[in-house]
Design a protein around this motif. Structure first.
Motif, PDB file in Angstrom:
ATOM      1  N   SER A   1       0.780  -1.085   0.068  1.00  0.00           N
ATOM      2  CA  SER A   1      -0.100   0.137   0.147  1.00  0.00           C
ATOM      3  C   SER A   1       0.968   1.316   0.086  1.00  0.00           C
ATOM      4  N   ALA A   2       0.685   2.104  -0.938  1.00  0.00           N
ATOM      5  CA  ALA A   2       1.707   3.291  -1.230  1.00  0.00           C
ATOM      6  C   ALA A   2       0.820   4.530  -1.552  1.00  0.00           C
ATOM      7  N   ALA A   3       1.283   5.491  -1.984  1.00  0.00           N
ATOM      8  CA  ALA A   3       0.385   6.810  -2.003  1.00  0.00           C
ATOM      9  C   ALA A   3      -0.740   6.579  -2.970  1.00  0.00           C
ATOM     10  N   HIS A   4      -0.815   5.668  -4.054  1.00  0.00           N
ATOM     11  CA  HIS A   4      -1.783   5.599  -4.832  1.00  0.00           C
ATOM     12  C   HIS A   4      -3.028   4.801  -4.087  1.00  0.00           C
ATOM     13  N   GLU A   5      -4.002   5.233  -4.775  1.00  0.00           N
ATOM     14  CA  GLU A   5      -5.254   4.573  -4.108  1.00  0.00           C
ATOM     15  C   GLU A   5      -5.380   3.082  -4.171  1.00  0.00           C
ATOM     16  N   HIS A   6      -4.775   2.531  -5.304  1.00  0.00           N
ATOM     17  CA  HIS A   6      -4.765   1.038  -5.202  1.00  0.00           C
ATOM     18  C   HIS A   6      -3.380   0.552  -5.118  1.00  0.00           C
ATOM     19  N   VAL A   7      -3.347  -0.699  -4.355  1.00  0.00           N
ATOM     20  CA  VAL A   7      -2.067  -1.221  -4.107  1.00  0.00           C
ATOM     21  C   VAL A   7      -1.262  -1.297  -5.308  1.00  0.00           C
ATOM     22  N   ARG A   8       0.069  -1.075  -5.137  1.00  0.00           N
ATOM     23  CA  ARG A   8       1.101  -1.340  -6.173  1.00  0.00           C
ATOM     24  C   ARG A   8       2.010  -2.638  -5.941  1.00  0.00           C
ATOM     25  N   LEU A   9       2.369  -2.964  -7.246  1.00  0.00           N
ATOM     26  CA  LEU A   9       3.244  -4.182  -7.225  1.00  0.00           C
ATOM     27  C   LEU A   9       4.376  -4.052  -6.305  1.00  0.00           C
ATOM     28  N   GLY A  10       5.086  -5.348  -5.605  1.00  0.00           N
ATOM     29  CA  GLY A  10       6.137  -5.204  -4.847  1.00  0.00           C
ATOM     30  C   GLY A  10       7.086  -6.174  -5.255  1.00  0.00           C
ATOM     31  N   MET A  11       7.984  -6.393  -4.350  1.00  0.00           N
ATOM     32  CA  MET A  11       9.020  -7.318  -4.763  1.00  0.00           C
ATOM     33  C   MET A  11       8.638  -8.640  -4.629  1.00  0.00           C
ATOM     34  N   GLY A  12       7.518  -9.141  -4.085  1.00  0.00           N
ATOM     35  CA  GLY A  12       7.091 -10.360  -4.243  1.00  0.00           C
ATOM     36  C   GLY A  12       6.514 -10.610  -5.611  1.00  0.00           C
ATOM     37  N   ALA A  13       6.073  -9.659  -6.395  1.00  0.00           N
ATOM     38  CA  ALA A  13       5.766  -9.923  -7.600  1.00  0.00           C
ATOM     39  C   ALA A  13       6.986 -10.027  -8.573  1.00  0.00           C
ATOM     40  N   LEU A  14       7.986  -9.554  -8.070  1.00  0.00           N
ATOM     41  CA  LEU A  14       9.225  -9.572  -8.884  1.00  0.00           C
ATOM     42  C   LEU A  14       9.820 -11.138  -8.722  1.00  0.00           C
TER      43      LEU A  14
END
Lengths: 288, 288
Positions: free
Chosen positions: B120-133
């Motif tokens: 969960s970052a500044a964007h209204e929807h969650v962003r991809l993290g290192m688990g996705a990488l």
């Protein structure tokens, strides 16, 4: 395509190039990831636009924008950001950025022009290509929607038969304009280094075309000598020059046989069997 | 770790930061993707080093380098290039860049410090993290080795129990140094926004720890109110402040009950049951 879709998102390439290409194809309203990041910098937490990108990207209110289709035209320069934006669009309500679908099956269609997972570049080992990005996008979409969502993805470019048909139309028009010859070449020699795109596609159009599409695999690229290609070419040679020699020799043999038949055996040549070949090198194929 | 592995490749973070962090941990020889690209620019066809990166990256002959382990410490700034380099190492003969294993099962171990697919970052929807990488790396490795290769990957950080044990050791040492209290807190309130890491890990250590680890899920981050969390917290509240209030109220109630038992019912309190809580906020956890 340009008539079917009003607003399209184009992914890939350096700077503004892909926007210009898409506008050149006749698309009326072309959005780039840069436009989206300029509108909301929080979209990609780890990609900041450069001053040049910020200047080129267009200001717009994405609350009023419906993205009708997404085209991945060229190699992405920012996989994390581009995959994130593609997911945002795929998971949206009918292409409206910022919304989230409840069913995850109403995103716009995605078109991928390059589908090879790896490609042969300057490095001694093959490098990841847009086919890998496509797979990552599809897997992550499945993960994030718990397997419930539905993507609408389409490949264009090789090995799709329509790409080869497009190449044939181009050749026909070029032969007509430049050389005054009507009709397609009787034999097309297609030279490529990738069994999964070049050879598969050539063999596939050969199944449906009236003329002969003859697949030639070279050993100087993705295909590794000594391994079993996933799709069998008519012949495998070392280099593109060897492929050209092979085609010329084959045509010469056909000419000799035909002339022997005519002169020695007294058979008259049937109309339309005159050899009339074209050699298409992979790199010469305009695939869009 | 620093004793076990001599040469390590560190992935992620801005500029040279992760190299400095790794050297701070005691790693003797730290390689970055920048060093590899400086040695061979064809490694990443679409990433060119900036002049600053080129100056910071170290010149070395990778023919003589054996990479003993790979650590993904922080968010990658170039997914395509980093995944490519991780694959090159994973597919190598025992960590020698430029080589290719015949069995694809002899690459060095990979350690991932962040395993959340989204955050969960500044964007209204969650962003991809290192688990996705990580998932993309694993899927692409499987694709490229036709499912025959074997990766050696390890998660550190949440939800691994060892991370929570490390946090407990830190708390114990801090309590001892700062407050002269020996022993761990009787109850640890762990506040987090992600069921798959914060809550899963807290519940897991609670199964094995002598003291009570109490999981609290907040609604201000990754977890979406109204959905079913994949791992059930002891309680769900709106914000971190609400979580703190919840913990304090719960401790106060315990004190009242205990005092009632002692004063009204005449029971003597058993040794060691004195309430002695700690509230751990997700963001306070040092996870390396």
């Amino acid at each position: 395509m340009a008539n079917k879709y009003n607003t399209v998102l184009v992914i890939g390439g350096e700077g503004e190039k892909c926007r210009l290409v898409a506008e050149g194809y006749g698309f009326k309203d072309v959005v780039t990831p840069g436009d989206i990041i300029k509108h909301n910098a929080a979209t990609t937490p780890f990609r900041k636009l450069t001053p040049e990108e910020l200047a080129n990207s267009r200001e717009r209110n994405f609350d009023d924008v419906v993205i009708d289709a997404v085209f991945v035209f060229a190699d992405s320069r920012d996989w994390a950001g581009d995959i994130q934006i593609m997911l945002d669009v795929a998971m949206s309500q009918q292409g409206r950025l910022g919304t989230r679908s409840e069913t995850f099956d109403e995103g716009p269609p995605f078109y991928f022009s390059h589908n090879d997972v790896v490609w042969s570049a300057a490095h001694e080992h093959v490098r990841l290509g847009m086919g890998a990005l496509r797979r990552m996008f599809e897997i992550t979409f499945r993960d994030l929607t718990d397997g419930k969502g539905k993507l609408h993805t389409h490949a264009f470019g090789k090995p799709q038969v329509s790409t080869f048909e497009f190449a044939e139309r181009l050749m026909q028009s070029w032969r007509s304009t430049e050389h005054g010859i009507s009709g397609p070449p009787q034999t097309v020699y297609f030279v490529g280094d990738t069994p999964e795109s070049d050879i598969q596609g050539t063999n596939a159009i050969n199944q449906v075309a009236d003329n002969d599409w003859y697949s030639i695999l070279v050993k100087t690229g993705v295909y590794q000598d000594g391994t079993e290609p996933a799709h069998k070419p008519r012949v495998t040679v070392n280099t593109v020059l060897d492929a050209v020699h092979h085609g010329i020799q084959r045509e010469m043999r056909k000419k000799v046989v035909s002339s022997l038949k005519r002169n020695v055996l007294g058979q008259s040549e049937c109309a339309g069997t005159e050899t009339n070949p074209a050699i298409v090198d992979d790199d010469m194929l305009v695939s869009v």
